[in-house]
Scaffold this motif. Sequence first.
Motif, PDB file in Angstrom:
ATOM      1  N   SER A 176       0.826  -1.218   0.000  1.00 29.54           N
ATOM      2  CA  SER A 176       0.000   0.000   0.000  1.00 29.54           C
ATOM      3  C   SER A 176       0.856   1.263   0.000  1.00 29.54           C
ATOM      4  CB  SER A 176      -0.930   0.000   1.223  1.00 29.54           C
ATOM      5  OG  SER A 176      -0.192   0.224   2.417  1.00 29.54           O
ATOM      6  N   VAL A 178       3.778   1.612  -1.845  1.00 36.48           N
ATOM      7  CA  VAL A 178       4.538   1.799  -3.085  1.00 36.48           C
ATOM      8  C   VAL A 178       3.601   1.922  -4.275  1.00 36.48           C
ATOM      9  CG1 VAL A 178       6.551   0.562  -2.209  1.00 36.48           C
ATOM     10  CG2 VAL A 178       4.792  -0.699  -3.436  1.00 36.48           C
ATOM     11  N   GLU A 179       4.134   2.468  -5.349  1.00 37.25           N
ATOM     12  CA  GLU A 179       3.354   2.627  -6.573  1.00 37.25           C
ATOM     13  C   GLU A 179       3.766   1.540  -7.559  1.00 37.25           C
ATOM     14  OE1 GLU A 179       2.464   5.979 -10.035  1.00 37.25           O
ATOM     15  OE2 GLU A 179       3.347   6.586  -8.112  1.00 37.25           O
ATOM     16  N   ASP A 181       3.699  -0.472 -11.085  1.00 39.58           N
ATOM     17  CA  ASP A 181       3.424  -0.278 -12.515  1.00 39.58           C
ATOM     18  C   ASP A 181       2.655  -1.509 -13.010  1.00 39.58           C
ATOM     19  OD1 ASP A 181       3.353   0.160 -15.218  1.00 39.58           O
ATOM     20  OD2 ASP A 181       5.537   0.258 -15.507  1.00 39.58           O
ATOM     21  N   TRP A 182       1.353  -1.496 -12.834  1.00 33.44           N
ATOM     22  CA  TRP A 182       0.535  -2.664 -13.157  1.00 33.44           C
ATOM     23  C   TRP A 182       0.551  -2.986 -14.645  1.00 33.44           C
ATOM     24  CZ3 TRP A 182      -0.364  -5.667  -9.310  1.00 33.44           C
ATOM     25  CH2 TRP A 182      -0.548  -5.149  -8.023  1.00 33.44           C
ATOM     26  N   ALA A 266       9.287  -2.171  -7.255  1.00 37.28           N
ATOM     27  CA  ALA A 266       8.829  -0.789  -7.111  1.00 37.28           C
ATOM     28  C   ALA A 266       9.777   0.052  -6.255  1.00 37.28           C
ATOM     29  CB  ALA A 266       7.430  -0.767  -6.511  1.00 37.28           C
TER      30      ALA A 266
END
Length: 420
Positions: A176, A178-179, A181-182, A266
Amino acid sequence: MFKQFKELLNTAKHTPKLGGLEIFKYIGPGLLVTVGFIDPGNWASNLAAGAEFGYSLLWMVTLSTIMLIVLQHNVAHLGIASGLCLSEAASEYLKPWYAKGILYSAMLASISTSLAEILGGAIALQMLFNIPIRAGSILVLIFVVIMLFTNTYRVIEKWIIAFVSIIGLSFIYELSLVEIDWNTALPAWVTPAFPEGSMVVIMSVLGAVVMPHNLFLHSEVIQSRQWNIQDDKIIKKQLRYEYADTILSMVIGWAINSAMILLAAAAFFGTGTPVTELEQANSLLAPLLGNNASVIFAVALLFAGISSTITSGMAAGSIFAGIYKEPYDIKDSHSRIGVLTSLIIAFALIMVVSNPFQGLIYSQMALSVQLPITIFTQVYLTSSSKVMGKYKNSTYTKWLLYVIGGIVTLLNVMLLISFL
């Protein structure tokens, strides 16, 4: 007829039951196995995979988990249908010299596993309390031996379920922060890739997920419910619920392993930060994600180390007892010797390991090298009508298992070539 129906409704003997909850009587053995492939060796392999190669090796977690589901269900099938664990069945139905060669190699794999588990728990203690690795290893070893020698299987099972829950929740919290890159991660789960210099990490991921000792352990602990294996109805019901238990448990393991790679990709790959040790990953998480993240990372690692050391010890006890055609029983001398042999030799090796992180990586790679031996032994036994009776593998299942064994063997050959 109406009168009979009315009498049925009014009968005093009627006892309501929540039949849908029956499955919970069967949940547990699969989660015990799950702990084995979210152990500290997995943490090292997955962090290395994510930090060095980003999302590109997520496919190996998917492939390994699919193979694991097939293999674990098959070996649990052996335990249910024959009443023997994999080690006992090998001793019973294979030539003695061949069986002992297989089982002693499995003991070596168990020692390699225990090394990673104890070391991971010790690293976590160093992260949390600044305890030296060797002293932490002693503490982990003592705690695990006490747990194994003083608790029944069902008590240990409940502890393991609690540990898995804590580990899973920890990674949900970490992710939750970290971002992800899906757009890159989603295709990577199903698209094979072999980046330059990645074979050692790929094989360590495989060895960390599909672990030889877990195949022996699952065939043993699935019998803990002690159902009547002479009753076909009970066998069929247990096989059905065991499959649900295995699927659920392996999917949980897949999610946690994937989360490790996602977190590393990430947090570290995106910033070009290499990770060469678990302690470093912990210290790097603090400035990137905050102090809470690094503490939760270390706590989850500690629980992973302790719980997986318990299961690796149980597996070693099962393997060694099986050499003497006995089931695992911590009160029996052969089971105790197996447990202590694995844990104490692993501890002795930790005393001479100079690079703990590399020790974790290569211990998992060693497991993948032994894995084909265990897989082909398992396929032979579960395909035999002499061992399994009418529950032997179908032709389709047998060849699917042979294909899995072939894939593992091919990857081992590729690993060997990468060293030449």
